[in-house]
Structures are given as structure tokens and as C-alpha cells.
Write an enzyme that holds these catalytic residues in place. Sequence first.
Site, mmCIF file in Angstrom:
data_model
loop_
_atom_site.group_PDB
_atom_site.id
_atom_site.type_symbol
_atom_site.label_atom_id
_atom_site.label_comp_id
_atom_site.label_asym_id
_atom_site.label_seq_id
_atom_site.Cartn_x
_atom_site.Cartn_y
_atom_site.Cartn_z
ATOM 1 N N CYS A 1 -3.642 4.693 4.231
ATOM 2 C CA CYS A 1 -4.974 4.162 3.938
ATOM 3 C C CYS A 1 -6.054 5.238 3.918
ATOM 4 O O CYS A 1 -7.195 4.961 3.532
ATOM 5 C CB CYS A 1 -5.322 3.080 4.954
ATOM 6 S SG CYS A 1 -4.315 1.592 4.792
ATOM 7 N N LYS B 1 -7.784 5.775 0.517
ATOM 8 C CA LYS B 1 -8.678 4.778 -0.071
ATOM 9 C C LYS B 1 -9.885 5.441 -0.729
ATOM 10 O O LYS B 1 -10.338 6.504 -0.299
ATOM 11 C CB LYS B 1 -9.196 3.822 1.014
ATOM 12 C CG LYS B 1 -8.257 2.685 1.376
ATOM 13 C CD LYS B 1 -8.963 1.742 2.340
ATOM 14 C CE LYS B 1 -8.141 0.498 2.613
ATOM 15 N NZ LYS B 1 -8.864 -0.445 3.499
ATOM 16 N N ASP C 1 -14.248 -9.042 2.544
ATOM 17 C CA ASP C 1 -13.287 -9.483 3.542
ATOM 18 C C ASP C 1 -11.884 -8.992 3.213
ATOM 19 O O ASP C 1 -11.643 -8.355 2.183
ATOM 20 C CB ASP C 1 -13.315 -11.013 3.665
ATOM 21 C CG ASP C 1 -13.163 -11.475 5.103
ATOM 22 O OD1 ASP C 1 -12.425 -10.832 5.855
ATOM 23 O OD2 ASP C 1 -13.800 -12.491 5.466
ATOM 24 N N ASP D 1 -2.156 -4.715 -1.328
ATOM 25 C CA ASP D 1 -2.399 -3.441 -0.668
ATOM 26 C C ASP D 1 -1.234 -2.505 -0.941
ATOM 27 O O ASP D 1 -0.080 -2.905 -0.803
ATOM 28 C CB ASP D 1 -2.573 -3.629 0.842
ATOM 29 C CG ASP D 1 -3.478 -2.566 1.455
ATOM 30 O OD1 ASP D 1 -3.235 -1.373 1.182
ATOM 31 O OD2 ASP D 1 -4.407 -2.934 2.194
ATOM 32 N N ASP E 1 -3.462 -8.213 6.074
ATOM 33 C CA ASP E 1 -4.649 -8.830 5.477
ATOM 34 C C ASP E 1 -4.616 -10.353 5.617
ATOM 35 O O ASP E 1 -5.657 -10.996 5.773
ATOM 36 C CB ASP E 1 -4.757 -8.457 3.995
ATOM 37 C CG ASP E 1 -5.241 -7.036 3.783
ATOM 38 O OD1 ASP E 1 -5.784 -6.443 4.731
ATOM 39 O OD2 ASP E 1 -5.066 -6.519 2.666
ATOM 40 N N GLY F 1 8.334 -8.407 -8.264
ATOM 41 C CA GLY F 1 7.295 -7.404 -8.148
ATOM 42 C C GLY F 1 7.043 -6.719 -9.471
ATOM 43 O O GLY F 1 7.427 -7.204 -10.539
ATOM 44 N N HIS F 2 6.418 -5.551 -9.400
ATOM 45 C CA HIS F 2 6.097 -4.784 -10.605
ATOM 46 C C HIS F 2 6.203 -3.308 -10.271
ATOM 47 O O HIS F 2 5.809 -2.869 -9.187
ATOM 48 C CB HIS F 2 4.689 -5.118 -11.097
ATOM 49 C CG HIS F 2 4.328 -4.419 -12.366
ATOM 50 N ND1 HIS F 2 4.945 -4.687 -13.563
ATOM 51 C CD2 HIS F 2 3.416 -3.446 -12.615
ATOM 52 C CE1 HIS F 2 4.427 -3.910 -14.506
ATOM 53 N NE2 HIS F 2 3.491 -3.144 -13.953
ATOM 54 N N SER F 3 6.725 -2.516 -11.206
ATOM 55 C CA SER F 3 6.873 -1.077 -10.990
ATOM 56 C C SER F 3 6.444 -0.324 -12.232
ATOM 57 O O SER F 3 6.554 -0.836 -13.353
ATOM 58 C CB SER F 3 8.327 -0.733 -10.651
ATOM 59 O OG SER F 3 9.189 -1.102 -11.712
ATOM 60 N N ASP G 1 -9.136 -6.495 10.024
ATOM 61 C CA ASP G 1 -8.170 -5.506 10.501
ATOM 62 C C ASP G 1 -8.735 -4.108 10.288
ATOM 63 O O ASP G 1 -9.580 -3.878 9.440
ATOM 64 C CB ASP G 1 -6.782 -5.693 9.875
ATOM 65 C CG ASP G 1 -6.735 -5.488 8.379
ATOM 66 O OD1 ASP G 1 -7.795 -5.445 7.724
ATOM 67 O OD2 ASP G 1 -5.613 -5.379 7.842
#
Length: 336
Positions: free
Chosen positions: A25, A28, A57, A75, A98, A146-148, A231
Site C-alpha cells: 500500500c 498508493k 470510505d 484493492d 475493506d 477474475g481478470h489478468s 482500516d
Amino acid sequence: MSSPKLHEHAAGAVRLTGFAHGGGCACKIPPGELEDAVRGLTGQPGADVLVGLDSGDDAAAVRVADGLAVLSTADFFTPVVDDAFDWGRIAAANALSDIYAMGGRPIMAINLVGWPRDVLPMELMTEVLRGGLSIASEAGCPVIGGHSIDDPEPKYGMAVTGLAHPDQLLRNDAATAGLPLTLTKPIGVGLLNNRHKQTGEVFAEAIATMTGLNRDAATAAVAAGARAATDVTGFGLLGHLYKMCRASGVGAVIDVAAVPVVDGARQALRDGYVSGGTRRNLDWVRPQLRFAPGVSGDDLLLLADAQTSGGLLVVGELPGYPVIGHTTAVPGIEIR
């Protein structure tokens, strides 16, 4: 990009953190820049939108029926540790957090992957995904697809859907003055992650902290009647506390001696392993700070340390977790 050989251990194992410009993180987009970029996107219409972009949020919340809200979040980040399986575990715990930070229960996740397939073996990506699946399974959350994409820098995370009761949401705009502040995980993992990236040293306690689910803390917060929480991740304890105080129109007092710190983090701070993300966090929040003469620059850097998969910061007291301060009616953050 450098040759893969530059990112190997002496024993020949690939060092994933060597393929990333930042870690976890800490990579970011800085909070001030991000807020400027999304400012015009707030205020989405709809009576059933319970939580949108307006307060920044942890997840979106939409009422779909009486007594039922759907939560949604995503995330992902670059490698924070060199072990592929552990990176997957950390990224999954961070994404699930989250949902827990909103007082919800995750019910489904999908993987998000960027992978330099001509540089890193696909078997290593499988290990990342396997790590993510292990944590999602611990949370009772199925991972369905998912996605790649082919990406020069490896990235992994999840988009997660959750459920919560609309009247029991933990929001970052619902804090009131005069209540304790509870933190459910120690801070300082950003410093250790930065040291790991630069030296290869492995810190088991940091990994254990980052892979720990915030499920029990969220359950305890809802049971205690808490209404405000967030968080603690890439913007650091100070950054996320400031966002919650600003959204709620309150201030806060932090007792720096009461804030739990992961073993080894203070030494990493003294040795200079401070990330650029941490310094940007402190620069952003510094105008809001008041601090006693005994509070040092190192104390401020530690409180601003860019966390990955950190704990919940809850307005209210939770049994078994440390109280680190309290909310006030005076704007800003006082550090003692």
C-alpha cells in the site's frame, strides 16, 4: 526494467520486490493527489446508495432490500514481500479488510492480476493466486474467476463483494466526540517491508500481522455497537484517522505511547528505512497536527507509516484491543 538476475537471492530464488517501484500500500497515489482527481466524481445520485465516494470510505454500500446492503471494493498492489505465496495471502487479507472495515461479511471475490509473463514464470503467478485463495478460504469467501493482463510490473489483489445490515454499517463519517479510539493491529509493517525490499531480511511478525484477517475485530466492533471505523493502510494511522475525523466533523487525541508497534519497526526507523509514501503521508496531514514537546519527528513518521493490510481503527472500546486515544469536539489531531 533491470535484468531479472538483479532481482534474485544468492540462492537463485526470484526477489519479487525487485520488480516493483514501491511495495504494498506504500505505492498508493498520495492522498491529496487522489482527492483532487476524484473530487468531481462524488455525489452519485440514488436513494439506495448508502456509502459512495463522498467521504472516501473503505467500500461502497448500496441498499438492495430491507435490512440488507451490498458492499463492494477492490484493492491490489505490487509485491510487498519476495515470497509469492505470502504476497498473495497479504494482498487477499488487505482486500477483504475493506469489507470488514464496513462491518460486513465477504461473500465473493475475484482475482485482479498484472503479470510480466515474459520475465516471471507463470508458476510463480500460480503461487500468488494460491496464497490469495488460502486467505479467502479462511474467510469463508469463495474466489470465482477474475481478470489478468500482461503487465511489466507484477500486481495482485481482489475485487470483493460483501453483505451488511444497513443499520450496522461501520462508516468513516459517523464518529462522534468523546469516545475511545481502538486500534486492532500494531503499526510499523511499512518500515519492515521497506527494509525487506532493500536487504532481503524476512520479518515473520510483520507477515503474520499482514495476513491476519480483521474479521474478529469487525465482529467485535459491530457487537459493541460501534458506528465509525476505518482500516489503516497506505495513508498511515494519521492519514486514515484524519480522513475519518474530517468526514465526521470531529478531532482526535492520540497517546503515542499507547500505539502498538510491530517488533523491529522502531529499529528500522532508526536505520532510515522510511518509504516515500510515509513521508508524503506526513506532509499531507502535518497541517492538522498539534503535538506535545516530547513527541519526536520519528514518532510522527511512525504514526504516518504506510501500512499494508493494517488493523481497524474503531471509534469505541473493544475488549482485548488497545485504546490509543479518543475523539474530541476540537478539529485536528493532537499527539501526546
